[in-house]
Design a protein around this motif. Structure first.
Motif, short mmCIF file in Angstrom:
data_model
loop_
_atom_site.label_atom_id
_atom_site.label_comp_id
_atom_site.label_asym_id
_atom_site.label_seq_id
_atom_site.Cartn_x
_atom_site.Cartn_y
_atom_site.Cartn_z
N THR A 15 0.82 -1.30 -0.23
CA THR A 15 -0.04 -0.13 0.06
C THR A 15 1.08 1.31 0.16
O THR A 15 1.60 1.46 1.02
N LEU A 16 1.06 1.64 -1.13
CA LEU A 16 1.96 3.20 -1.23
C LEU A 16 1.86 4.19 -0.29
O LEU A 16 2.53 4.67 0.17
N THR A 17 0.41 4.41 -0.04
CA THR A 17 0.27 5.56 0.49
C THR A 17 0.42 5.46 1.96
O THR A 17 0.52 6.52 2.74
N LEU A 18 1.03 4.44 2.53
CA LEU A 18 1.00 4.17 4.00
C LEU A 18 2.71 4.39 4.07
O LEU A 18 3.21 4.33 5.20
N TYR A 71 -9.48 3.78 6.57
CA TYR A 71 -8.34 2.85 6.27
C TYR A 71 -7.58 3.49 5.11
O TYR A 71 -8.20 4.24 4.38
N ALA A 72 -6.43 2.99 4.99
CA ALA A 72 -5.74 3.27 3.56
C ALA A 72 -5.95 2.44 2.60
O ALA A 72 -6.42 2.62 1.31
N ASN A 73 -5.90 0.96 2.94
CA ASN A 73 -6.05 -0.13 2.06
C ASN A 73 -7.39 -1.01 2.35
O ASN A 73 -7.59 -0.91 3.64
N ASN A 80 -2.80 -2.27 11.16
CA ASN A 80 -1.76 -1.42 10.50
C ASN A 80 -2.35 -0.82 9.11
O ASN A 80 -1.62 -0.83 8.00
N LYS A 81 -3.43 -0.34 9.05
CA LYS A 81 -4.20 0.25 7.64
C LYS A 81 -4.22 1.61 7.89
O LYS A 81 -4.94 2.21 7.15
N THR A 82 -3.85 2.14 8.82
CA THR A 82 -3.92 3.72 9.16
C THR A 82 -2.68 4.45 9.44
O THR A 82 -1.74 3.77 9.87
N TRP A 83 -2.61 5.86 9.03
CA TRP A 83 -1.31 6.50 9.10
C TRP A 83 -1.03 6.55 10.59
O TRP A 83 0.32 6.52 11.03
#
Ligand code: ADA
Length: 924
Positions: free
Chosen positions: A547-550, A696-698, A716-719
């Protein structure tokens, strides 16, 4: 293709506005006596647009009309109404548009005298007529009036223009694994919501999309019952009935809108009750084709075709079935195609429904070669830029595969698959998308589009925003769908006019002026470069494993091979260029750089981020509508800027650290530190911007997600969750520099790895003896190759020798019993070769981490004469009797260790001829 372009070149449009006021004017719509469902649907949309604008509308159905009044004649080429009226409207019967095309015609002089308005809509087929009606309706809506006369001919460039919906969830269901989601109201309440379907299908037809793909592992056990396998059904009777009803409703409503529903399925998956009954796994990549499963699958397909003759099928031959070799061909030609043919026989039909063959995880050209003599209506499909959007200049072996499929199949469908690098921020770069569609035609030779949702594929129909009530993807990401669809229809549009077009739409949506609309477009287009450029220059994979944006960790930037670098990303899915490691080496050696460099990209993404923010700020003052949504777009622009800045700083830090590898000067590490600190600051900004705005990001929230960090159990799906990891990485680096500067008696540099110890296991299956880890030991019983070098911590292990020829012919199976949980160490040769077993690869096999085996634990850990270096992975097993089954190909069984012996992943670097300095310890 050429013909289509010629047709498009023909498009000519004359638009004059009426002088009369619409209110109260009557218009008569003339339809054929028995109009096709799509024609009737198109007419309905036209009527609605007219009424909305203030016209009184009468609809008549007759094949031989009088044209005295204000009329709109709607016909399909060559039907009776067409024949009766085409001449009057000066339609040249020879200029029939191609499939799905239409003509809008103005009347000849004779009719003009009799009526102040007449218009003709003629489609090449029912879909063409529908699109002609929609075109006219759009013009009425835009101008608020019936145009006096339009003459126009148009048709789509791409023959299939489709979107997809995953019948899938962000998590696994209890007792099930990837892709296994029965169709039930509990799992998919939206599936049973007819109003939702109507609004979705309406949005598709509005965008002139003509296909809808439903993705599922094994849909059959939710949709058909088999006489021979009644126990296979995995939903209760009431749900089964509802599924039948919804499926029928969906296909009927879709057909009305010119949309073809295609059911996708993965192989070989069986339903849970079927698996339980036969005491087998629901899916098992290493399982050979067995007659029972082949029979069940063939019958399932036949029953499905019989029940839903208007639904196409899309087949993933890979996943849950070994990706290469004869099994795929066998399965396609001896189970799937015969299943479809059986269904046709049961129906008493000969017309073949289309089958789409996915190139994913299979040798599609070989399968096509075997299948085309058996079945004519075959399409192929391959991912455009993997599971990401990275470039509009695709090239290399992946582009060659597309061209190959296009040469050999009927139509090659370009699949814009899960957008793992775009999740979750908004994406709306018309420029990038238009160029991508051009590349699909010109470079890949594709002529169809299969579009994934922009984000949150696994969470349909919702977007990731925290907003409450939840935002719907089709509403939030309207511009994504509209842009792809517009260019799938015709990608050769003038760029300047496109800027005006999108600027106008955005201005309208947000109740602002054209200039501000264009500012919003600029923001989308500037931000739209960031994720593609970042992933293709510093990413590990094009797959949803990342997930790039993380963000990314330092070791992923400076040692990407340790994390299973997916090289296609670099040789096919971006312009030629350099990775950070290559750039650093060339700098040190003072060599010339080639192509797109990471330094260039980092400068560019920072500039894109700033311009995106500037443009959205310029639009802000004039917004009068949809203010909340505008603020969310604005926040996304700030997120993109923070992300770009974070990556840029981190890349600078990486280049200093990589320089240290050559210079061994501590001052290089000192130089890296401020950049790393800065990157954490930007990450903190990103965490603040997303706190309370994103859930979430992903959307794939399973252990399949590995980069930057494992996504096990939805973690581990949020910044906000990731920030402490990045802070820790920074403080670790600070401490590492300190310890290098103040060496204690035992310097905290590379610590010696603890020896791995053999676990207590009894091997129950046959193998060819054991070997110890010592130089000169043989690990295959039929090959003279010997161990040349090995990571020191392997020294005590007892390896298991196998016959290489047998491994290549039949795979490797080892059955064992163990009182305590264990891990099996398996060595994979780190180069691809026809008879070498490939390491587990999540890009092509979503089950590749089921035993925790996806990650390389010790890279380059063993060197054997005559073989590439060996990467060591581990497979975890609980206490009990277990079987490890590996696919065909040579590999090493290095030994068993207790589960609690932890191997911290690293690169042992035993690659002959390469200077190696372990740097990973600096950060973890
Ligand atoms: C990979 C990916 C899956 C799915 C699959 C496919 O395995 O991890 O999520 O997208 O490819 O079907 O292409």
């Amino acid at each position: 293709m050429k013909t289509i372009r010629n047709w498009i070149a023909f498009v000519c449009c004359v638009l004059l506005f009426c002088s009369f006021k619409p209110a109260g004017e009557t218009v008569t719509i003339i339809l054929p006596k028995t109009p096709h469902g799509r024609v009737a649907f198109g007419a309905e949309k036209l009527v609605a647009a007219l009424k909305q604008t203030g016209y009184q509308v009468t609809t008549v159905k007759q094949d031989n009309p009088s044209l005295q009044k204000r009329v709109i004649v709607i016909s399909v080429w060559d039907d009776a109404l067409f024949k009766a009226t085409a001449g009057v409207f000066q339609i040249n019967k020879q200029t029939k548009p191609g499939k799905e095309g239409f003509v809008l015609g103005a009347p000849g002089a004779a009719v003009k005298k009799k009526t102040s308005y007449a218009q003709f809509v003629g489609g090449a087929d029912a879909s063409g007529t529908l699109y002609g009606c929609l075109e006219l309706a759009d013009r009425i809506k835009t101008t608020g009036k019936l145009p006096d006369a339009i003459t126009m001919i148009d048709q789509p460039e791409m023959v299939l223009r489709g979107a997809c919906i995953g019948m899938q969830k962000p998590y696994y269901l209890p007792g099930r694994t990837v892709y296994e989601y029965p169709y039930t109201p509990e799992q998919f309440p939206w599936f049973y919501d007819k109003a939702h379907w109507i609004s979705y299908l309406d949005s598709l037809v509005e965008n002139r999309m003509n296909s809808l793909y439903l993705w599922s592992g094994h849909p059959f056990a939710s949709l058909v019952k088999l006489k021979d396998y009644p126990y296979a059904v995995e939903v209760d009777d009431a749900t089964f009935k509802k599924n039948e009803e919804v499926f029928r409703f969906l296909t009927k409503e879709a057909d009305k809108r010119g949309i073809w529903v295609i059911q996708m399925f993965y192989n070989i998956i069986v339903s849970k009750p079927f698996a339980e009954k036969h005491n087998i796994k629901t899916q098992d990549r290493e399982r050979p084709i067995v007659p029972l499963i082949a029979d069940y699958t063939r019958k399932s397909i036949a029953a499905f075709v019989q029940k839903y003759p208007n639904v196409g099928l899309m087949v993933a031959l890979g996943e849950a079935m070994e990706g290469v070799g004869n099994d795929d061909i066998e399965w396609f030609t001896k189970t799937i195609i015969p299943g479809v043919k059986d269904g046709l026989k049961l129906l008493g039909k000969t017309e073949e429904p289309p089958i789409v063959l996915r190139a994913h995880d299979t040798d599609a050209p070989a399968v096509m070669e075997a299948a085309t003599p058996l079945y004519k209506n075959l399409y192929t499909e391959a991912k455009y830029n993997g599971e990401a959007l990275t470039t509009y200049t695709p090239r290399g072996p992946w582009a060659e595969l597309h061209r190959n499929l296009s040469r050999n199949g009927t139509v090659q469908i370009e699949n814009v698959h899960i957008l793992a690098n775009l999740e979750p921020f908004r994406y709306g770069s018309a420029d990038f998308i238009q160029k991508s569609v051009k590349a699909m035609h010109d470079v890949h030779h594709g002529n169809a589009l299969h579009l994934y949702p922009q984000a949150s594929f696994w969470d349909w129909p919702y977007a990731a925003d925290s907003a409450s009530p939840r935002l719907l993807q089709i509403e939030r990401d309207w511009i994504w769908y509209k842009e792809w669809a517009r260019y799938a229809w015709n990608c050769r549009r003038d760029r300047n006019q496109e800027v005006e077009y999108w600027g106008g739409l955005l201005a309208d949506k947000f109740g602002t002026k054209q200039a501000q609309g264009k500012n919003i477009l600029t923001a989308y287009e500037e931000s739209g470069e960031i994720a593609p450029k970042l992933l293709r220059r510093v990413g590990i994979t094009d797959g949803n494993r990342q997930t790039l944006t993380l963000g990314m960790f330092m070791n992923q930037l400076i040692n990407p091979f340790r994390f299973g670098l997916f090289t296609l990303l670099y040789d096919s899915e971006g312009p030629e260029g350099e990775m950070l490691i290559e750039y650093a080496e060339k700098e040190w050696k003072k060599e010339k750089h080639i192509g797109e460099t990471p330094v260039q990209v980092m400068n560019e993404v920072v500039a894109h981020g700033n311009k995106a923010v500037q443009a959205i700020e310029q639009a802000t003052a004039g917004i009068t509508k949809e203010k909340d949504e505008f603020l969310r777009i604005k926040n996304d622009m700030y997120c993109y800027r923070a992300l770009a800045n974070c990556f840029a700083e981190k890349s600078k830090a990486s280049l200093w650290v990589l320089r240290y590898k050559y210079s061994r000067q501590l001052s290089d590490l000192d130089s890296a530190l401020p950049y790393l600190r800065k990157s954490v600051e930007y990450y903190r900004e990103l965490a603040d911007l997303t706190k309370g705005t994103y859930r979430y990001a992903n959307s794939m929230q399973t252990a399949q997600r590995k980069i930057p960090i494992g996504g096990d159990n939805g973690k581990n799906k949020t910044w906000v969750e990731l920030l402490p990891f990045y802070e820790k990485e920074l403080s670790h680096f600070e401490r590492s520099i300190d310890s290098l500067k103040n060496p204690k008696p035992v310097a905290a540099t590379v610590t010696k790895k603890p020896l791995l110890e053999n676990a207590d296991v009894t091997v129950l299956s046959e193998y060819a003896g054991n070997y110890t880890f010592a130089v000169g030991q043989m690990m295959f019983s039929d090959t003279m190759s010997v161990i040349k070098n090995y990571a020191p911590e392997l020294a005590n292990l007892k390896g298991y020798r196998f016959n290489k020829a047998r491994q290549i012919a039949a795979g490797t199976t080892i059955r064992f019993s163990n009182a305590k949980p264990v891990k099996v160490l398996v060595g994979f040769f780190n180069k691809k070769g026809p008879w070498l077993l490939g390491a587990p690869e999540l890009e092509t096999n979503a089950a590749a981490n089921d035993y925790g085996q996806a990650e390389t634990k010790i890279a380059n850990g063993v060197v054997i004469t005559g073989f590439p270096a060996v990467n060591i992975h581990t497979y975890s097993f609980p206490a009990g009797t277990n079987t490890l089954t590996l696919a065909k190909g040579a590999c090493m069984i290095i030994g068993f260790i207790d589960s609690d012996q932890v191997i911290k992943p690293y690169d042992a670097g035993l690659v002959p001829g390469v200077t190696k300095l372990e740097l990973d310890w600096l950060f973890e």
